[in-house]
Motif scaffolding. Sequence first.
Motif: not given
Length: 415
Positions: A228-250
């Motif tokens: 989160m602190d060292s690479s905000p862009e990677q953290a943002k991508q991870a959050l996007g993956t979480i969102a897409s995975t959650g939508r798929q599970a839903l």
Amino acid sequence: MQLLYSWFRRHPTVADAVWAGLLFLVCLLEGVSQLHTNRDHADTGGIPYPMTAFAVISVVLCVLLVLRRRYPDVTVGVAIAVGLAQVAFHWSPISADAALLVIAYTAAAFAHVWMSRLTLLVGTLAGPMFFYRFATGVDHRTLTNAVLSLIASSPFILSWVLGRLTRIRRAYYMELEDRAARLERERDAQAKVAVAAERARIARELHDVVAHNVSVMIVQADGASYVMDSSPEQAKQALGTIASTGRQALEEMRRLLGLLRSADSVGEYVPQPGVEQLPDLLEQVRTAGLPVAFSVEGEPRELPRGVELTAYRIVQEALTNARKHGGPEASATVRIRFEERSVEMLIEDNGRGASAQLARDGGEDGFGHGLIGMRERVGMVGGTLDAGPRDGGGFRINAVLPLAPSRRPSTAPST
């Protein structure tokens, strides 16, 4: 008229009482006539008919007619005794003796077997007894006597046969009712088995959806928090993956819950995943941090929906276990080989091997939904499953799913 007939069928004793009442009225008329005849016999010095016996026989036979269904054995026994008494005391037949035909029917229809056979024997002998006791001026040739005796016994025999047919028909109807009740019980039992099987299937589906997608979300969330602190862009991508995975599970959970709703609403949910969705699954696993190599051997072909779903869930479950228990340096390979009458799936990982014991215990959650769920899925389509530690470390799952002979090729999934 139909209502009256149905009412009498539901109350047979009342119907018997009505017929007994009519017979008793006939006996009263005959008794009055017999009383005048006896007076004339007395005036002329003749032998009067025993009126006491007439009254007793008439009353007894009418009462037996009322009670014949409730106490068939006793009724038949008393009726036989009355008939034999008439023959023994040389009492001529009277109108009330018509009840003896009904009693013969009752013996064959309702009494015990031994009483029914006794009644048939007595009814067969009734003709000869009547013939030799009361007939006068008859040709005594043997053949003529036999014919006349048979004619005299025929009413009793026909009544007994009619009662026997009634017993057979009643037993047939009872057998039909018993069979219908048994089939209904079997239908209810099969319905319960089907419900249990459907619940088990939905439980497996929910387990696969939750275990895979939630584990991906957890891995991505841990990675996002770490960078989160060292690479905000990677953290943002991870959050996007979480969102897409959650939508798929839903979406998948909505589909599964739709199976529990009315048939009209089932069509609103997405179809079940199959082999075509494997590239998306593998990409999701790679994004979660597990390198996966994928290969297809043989000529791809169209698979039945049940086999497709089984193949997808086996790959999903195997990669979920490899990602969770294989360690940080683990990688996996997925190989699908199409044969003429089967499709073979081999999923291997080179992890630290801890998943082997967990899989033996039933999966990563320890509640029996991992390897057991795979075996149930494979067994439902008639296949075989071989799972265990791999030589050199890691874990392997080999599943063979049977297929019908190939008819047309299908596009292979690509990665």
